[in-house]
Scaffold this active site. Structure first.
Site: not given
Ligand code: SD4
Length: 288
Positions: A143, A172, A174
């Protein structure tokens, strides 16, 4: 004084874009968004936005979030398809709705209503990502997460990711979940996470880092403690910890970074130093 920290070496371009804005006294949210845009539109980054890893059905589903540390308002989107800049949709959720999170088709419809440019999913899928998917390879996940502090003392956290490769459609992680993938409060500090979302969510990592900084702990000590505790907690409950990495910053613009695996890098910049990248020595190693 301004300061910026972000996950992974590929976010140096985000630090550069943010520095341009923060250097001229710009807003932390504008800087975070502009920084993340650079990475979202870079097809070479295989885990964020355009060029991101595909889900098990060969589709590209993107998650993103923003949080304003002055107001504690947050906006997030999950599983968005066909938009190059999911972080901008997340910001619109925060600024233009009374909600925190929109998912899938609801988020896409909202983005269209807000006039956010749509390019279609195909335009975002890179040949390399298709190869990985065709070979049924699980290729990880990263990310971009950023924490920014502007000249006015406003702090912001933001994230964007294509999530885990080969994920079940609708999964989904974190990154769009407050307290897990990101958290920030102006005057205290902010944190963002990268790694396997399932593990980061179980241990609410980002919120914990901010709470430790609130208690006066140095940012580096705070992230190290949270990575170590998350890792050991999962182990203690019979799990096998996957990658957990965090970067954080306190209200004075001092940052910290920690991980439980090799090869974690982060980018940083401030009114005192130009954008640069550093590598992190794991505080504990999940592979040993
Ligand atoms: C997720 N945490 O969706 C994200 C992906 C990531 O390093 O950051 N991986 O689980």
């Amino acid at each position: 004084m301004w300061s910026f920290v972000s996950t992974w070496h590929f976010s140096k371009q985000a630090a550069e874009a943010a520095a341009e804005i923060l250097n001229r006294g710009g807003d932390a949210m504008d800087a975070a968004e502009a920084g993340i845009h650079r990475v979202e539109s870079d097809p070479e980054v295989q885990t964020v936005g355009k060029g991101g890893f595909l889900n098990a059905k060969g589709e590209l589903e993107l998650d993103a979030a923003v949080m304003d540390g002055n107001t504690l308002k947050t906006g997030a989107v999950c599983g968005v398809r066909g938009f190059e800049y999911p972080v901008t949709i997340a910001r619109a959720v925060m600024e233009r709705t009374r909600h925190n999170i929109l998912i899938g088709t609801g988020a896409e419809e909202f983005a269209r209503e807000m006039g956010i440019e749509e390019c279609g999913m195909e335009a975002l899928i890179a040949p390399d990502a298709v190869e990985v998917w065709k070979n049924n390879q699980i290729h990880g996940h990263d990310t971009i997460g950023v924490v920014a502090l502007d000249e006015n003392g406003k702090m912001v956290a933001a994230t964007s990711t294509s999530g885990a490769s080969m994920k079940i459609p609708g999964r989904v992680g974190d990154s769009p979940i407050i307290g897990s993938g990101f958290y920030v409060e102006s005057g205290v500090g902010g944190a963002v996470a990268t790694g396997l979302g399932e593990d980061i969510m179980r241990t609410c990592c980002s919120f914990q880092v901010v709470e430790l900084m609130r208690s006066g702990m140095h940012p580096q000590q705070a992230v190290e403690q949270v990575v170590r505790t998350a890792h050991e907690t999962i182990l203690r409950h019979g799990g096998k910890p996957d990658c957990i990495a965090l970067v954080c910053m306190n209200a004075e613009g001092v940052w910290g970074a920690a991980c439980n695996h090799q090869d974690f890098t982060y980018a940083f910049a401030s009114s005192e130093c130009s954008p640069a990248v550093a590598e992190v020595v794991p505080v504990i190693d999940k592979d040993t």
